[in-house]
Design a protein around this motif. Structure first.
Motif, PDB file in Angstrom:
ATOM      1  N   GLU A 128       1.383  -1.207   0.022  1.00  0.00           N
ATOM      2  CA  GLU A 128      -0.070   0.154  -0.261  1.00  0.00           C
ATOM      3  C   GLU A 128       0.695   1.355   0.112  1.00  0.00           C
ATOM      4  OE1 GLU A 128      -2.744   0.490   2.911  1.00  0.00           O
ATOM      5  OE2 GLU A 128      -3.858  -1.923   2.073  1.00  0.00           O
ATOM      6  N   LYS A 129       1.766   1.506   0.365  1.00  0.00           N
ATOM      7  CA  LYS A 129       2.895   2.218   0.885  1.00  0.00           C
ATOM      8  C   LYS A 129       2.677   2.905  -0.649  1.00  0.00           C
ATOM      9  CE  LYS A 129       7.034   4.172   2.441  1.00  0.00           C
ATOM     10  NZ  LYS A 129       7.885   4.585   1.391  1.00  0.00           N
ATOM     11  N   PHE A 132       0.284   4.584  -2.922  1.00  0.00           N
ATOM     12  CA  PHE A 132       0.188   5.394  -2.052  1.00  0.00           C
ATOM     13  C   PHE A 132       1.031   6.708  -2.957  1.00  0.00           C
ATOM     14  CE2 PHE A 132      -0.383   9.021   0.335  1.00  0.00           C
ATOM     15  CZ  PHE A 132      -1.786   9.196   1.001  1.00  0.00           C
ATOM     16  N   THR A 136      -0.720   9.398  -5.437  1.00  0.00           N
ATOM     17  CA  THR A 136       0.177  10.716  -4.522  1.00  0.00           C
ATOM     18  C   THR A 136       0.708  11.598  -6.199  1.00  0.00           C
ATOM     19  OG1 THR A 136      -0.163  10.226  -2.484  1.00  0.00           O
ATOM     20  CG2 THR A 136       0.745  12.337  -2.965  1.00  0.00           C
ATOM     21  N   LEU A 239      -5.322  11.979   0.994  1.00  0.00           N
ATOM     22  CA  LEU A 239      -6.214  11.615   1.239  1.00  0.00           C
ATOM     23  C   LEU A 239      -7.700  11.487   2.514  1.00  0.00           C
ATOM     24  CD1 LEU A 239      -7.092   9.505  -1.245  1.00  0.00           C
ATOM     25  CD2 LEU A 239      -6.323   7.776   0.413  1.00  0.00           C
TER      26      LEU A 239
END
Lengths: 338, 338
Positions: A128-129, A132, A136, A239
Motif C-alpha cells: 500500500e505504501k 499510495f 499521490t 487522501l
C-alpha cells in the motif's frame, strides 16, 4: 383550413401521445421488448424485473415514489473489469512514465524506479505504501481542471493489455442495460466506488450516462488558491475520504442523503453498501456480480487480492441477495465480443 | 364507436399536447406570463431574464447544454431570512432547552447555563467556542435518522419570533420564483450553504423543491456503527467540512463536479462561490441579495455580524455583478405579507 388544423392536431396528438407515454410510462413503453437482452432468463434477471415492477407499480404495497428510487453501483468489477489490475492504477502507471522526464530522481527511487523498469511484480509487492506514493505523485499537485484533462486524454486512447480495446470498451453490457432500465423506470443511478472520484467523473457521463454529480468516490483534498487573478482548486497530497467498506454508507449519506433501495457490487468492499441498502424498510434489491467466467472475463472470488468476494458470498447466501453468475447469467459481457 | 374514439384521441391529444409542451418548452410555456411576478421590472430582473434567454437559446453563442446548467444558491439570507439569528441556531437553542432535563449539569455550565437562562447576549458574547459547543451538543451523538427526525419535528412547528410564522414561511418568494424559473429552463438547482447539510436536507425538498442530493453544506463527520444487527450512521462531534468562503468552491467540486454558471449569495461568505462561477468561460450570472428593507425584512450589510456583505459589494461593483435591492426590486418578500 379547419379540417387541416384538425388533422394536424390529431396527428401531433398521436405522436405526442406516444412520446408522452414513453416519458410517463417508461416501463410500459418497454412492454414486449426485453430491457435486459444480455441477461439470460435465470433467477437473477427475474429478481431484477420483479423488483422493478414492484417498486414502480402504484398498486403494489412495495411502491416507491420516484424521488426515493436511488440505485448505487460500485464501479471496478461491477460496471467494468478490474483485472489484471484496477484501471485507475493502469492510468497512474502510464502517468508515471509520462511524467518521468521531469523527475530524473525517479530512476533511482522506488516505487517509481520499478514502475519505469516495468517490474510490476516489485511494484505490487511494495504494498500500500508504494501504491499510495504512485497515486499521490500522479493524482495530486495539479488543478482539478488539469487532472480532468489528463484523465480524458488517457481514457480516450489507452488500451487494455489483454483485449487491446479501450478501457471504456471493457464495461459490462448487461450492467449498462441495467442502468438504462433503472433510469427508464424512474431511478436515479449513482456510482459509489472505492476508486477516485476525480478519475471517474471525466468519463462516466459519456460511458454510463451517469453525470459527475452522481458519482461518489474516494477523494484527495482540494484547496482553493489564486493563480494570478483566477481561482483554482489544487489537488492536495492528502487522501481525505476512502469510499470503501464502512466508507460507502458514509459517502452515500454525504452525497445523496437518501438510502438506496437497490445496490450493486462485486466485492467485500461493497458489503457495507449492500447492508446499508438492505437495512431500509420495504422491497430492496441487493446484487453481487460474481466473476465466474475465466474465458470471456476472469474468474476470482474468495482468495483474490483484487476484488475479493468472500464475506459477501456468505452474506448473500444468508440473506437471499442476488448473486449474478457472469458465466451463466450473461450471454454477452463486452460489446466487442463477436 | 369510431367517432367516439376519434374524439377521445383528439381530446387526449390536446391535453397531452399542452402537458408535453410544458415539459419540453417550459420557457415557451411561460411566454406571455411573467415567471418572476414578485420582481419589479428593474435592471436585476432584466439581467436574470436576459441571462436565461441567452444560455437556453440554441441560436445564441452563449448557449449552454442542459447538463451544464448548474445554479448554486446560498441559503441563509439568500433563500430565507437569517435575522435576528441564523435559524439553525434557533433550532440548536430550542434543542438545548428540550435536552436540558437529561443534562442537569448544564444548569451550572456555560454556554448551556446562559441558554437556559435565556441570556442570549451572553451566549453570543461567548463567541465561536460557545456556539460550537452548543452545535456539537445538539447536532451530534445521535444517528443520522434520529437527527433528521429532530429537525423535521422542530421545523414543522417552530415560529419566527418577529413574525410568529413558521421558519419555512420566512423564505423569499422572489427567490422561490427564481428557483422554479431556472428549473423550468433546464437548470439543476443546488443549495450551497454554510449551514449544516443535515439541518437543511430534511425540508429543502418540500420547501424549495430542491432534493437532499442537491444540498451542499457544512458537515459533522459520520461513522458507520452497528446497533445490534442494524447498521447506523452516528453523527460525530467533529466538524469535518465548513462550506463557507474558500470552502464553497471545494464543496461545489466535491458534490457537483461541474462549475456553476449561475451563483446566488448575500454575504462575503458567498464571495468565493461567485468568483468560482465567474471564472468559468461564457455567459454567467452572479447575483447578490442586498438586505435593504428594514420595514419588511432587515437592512444590514458592511457592518453586520450576521451575513456581512462588504467585500462582496465592492466586487459586485467592480465586476458588474447583479445586486438585488430587496426594497426596490422585490414587490413581495414573504408569502404571508398582506
Amino acid at each position: 383550413m379547419k379540417s387541416h388544423l384538425k388533422l394536424k392536431i390529431k396527428t401531433n396528438g398521436l405522436i405526442v401521445l406516444c412520446l408522452f407515454s414513453a416519458f410517463l410510462f417508461p416501463a410500459a413503453g418497454l412492454a414486449g421488448s426485453d430491457p435486459l437482452p444480455s441477461w439470460n432468463g435465470g433467477a437473477a434477471k427475474q429478481r431484477i424485473l420483479g423488483f422493478v415492477k414492484n417498486v414502480t407499480d402504484k398498486q403494489s404495497k412495495s411502491y416507491v415514489v420516484p424521488e426515493e428510487r436511488i440505485a448505487t453501483f460500485d464501479n471496478d468489477g461491477t460496471l467494468w473489469s478490474e483485472q489484471p489490475l484496477y484501471f485507475q492504477f493502469a492510468f497512474a502507471l502510464d502517468r508515471v512514465k509520462e511524467m518521468a522526464p521531469e523527475h530524473p530522481e525517479w530512476n533511482a527511487q522506488p516505487p517509481f524506479k520499478t514502475v519505469l523498469e516495468g517490474d510490476m511484480k516489485s511494484v505490487l509487492a511494495g504494498g500500500e505504501k508504494g501504491i499510495f506514493e504512485i497515486l499521490t505523485a500522479t493524482h495530486t499537485g495539479m488543478t482539478t481542471a488539469e487532472f480532468d484533462q489528463q484523465v480524458k486524454t488517457w481514457i480516450a486512447v489507452a488500451k487494455h493489455p489483454r483485449f487491446n480495446k479501450l478501457y471504456t470498451d471493457c464495461i459490462f453490457v448487461p450492467m449498462l442495460e441495467l442502468i438504462n432500465y433503472l433510469k427508464a423506470s424512474g431511478f436515479k443511478t449513482w456510482i459509489v466506488s472505492g476508486g477516485s472520484i476525480g478519475f471517474m467523473r471525466p468519463w462516466t457521463e459519456d460511458v454510463y450516462g451517469i453525470p459527475p454529480e452522481q458519482v461518489v468516490g474516494s477523494r484527495f483534498e482540494t484547496k482553493l488558491e489564486m493563480k494570478g487573478q483566477t481561482p483554482v482548486l489544487m489537488r492536495q497530497p492528502k487522501l481525505e475520504f476512502i469510499d470503501d467498506k464502512e466508507g460507502k454508507p458514509v459517502g452515500i449519506h454525504q452525497h445523496i442523503g437518501r438510502r438506496p433501495i437497490a445496490a450493486f457490487g462485486n466485492s467485500d468492499g461493497d458489503l457495507q453498501m449492500l447492508q446499508w441498502a438492505a437495512a431500509g424498510g420495504g422491497d430492496r434489491l441487493m446484487l453481487y456480480v460474481h466473476h465466474t467466467d475465466e474465458i470471456r472475463e476472469w474468474a476470482y472470488d474468495r482468495n483474490s487480492s483484487i476484488g475479493r468476494l468472500d464475506k459477501g458470498l456468505d452474506e448473500s447466501a444468508a440473506n437471499g441477495w442476488v448473486v449474478v453468475d457472469m458465466k451463466k447469467d450473461w450471454n454477452r459481457i463486452y460489446k466487442f465480443e463477436p
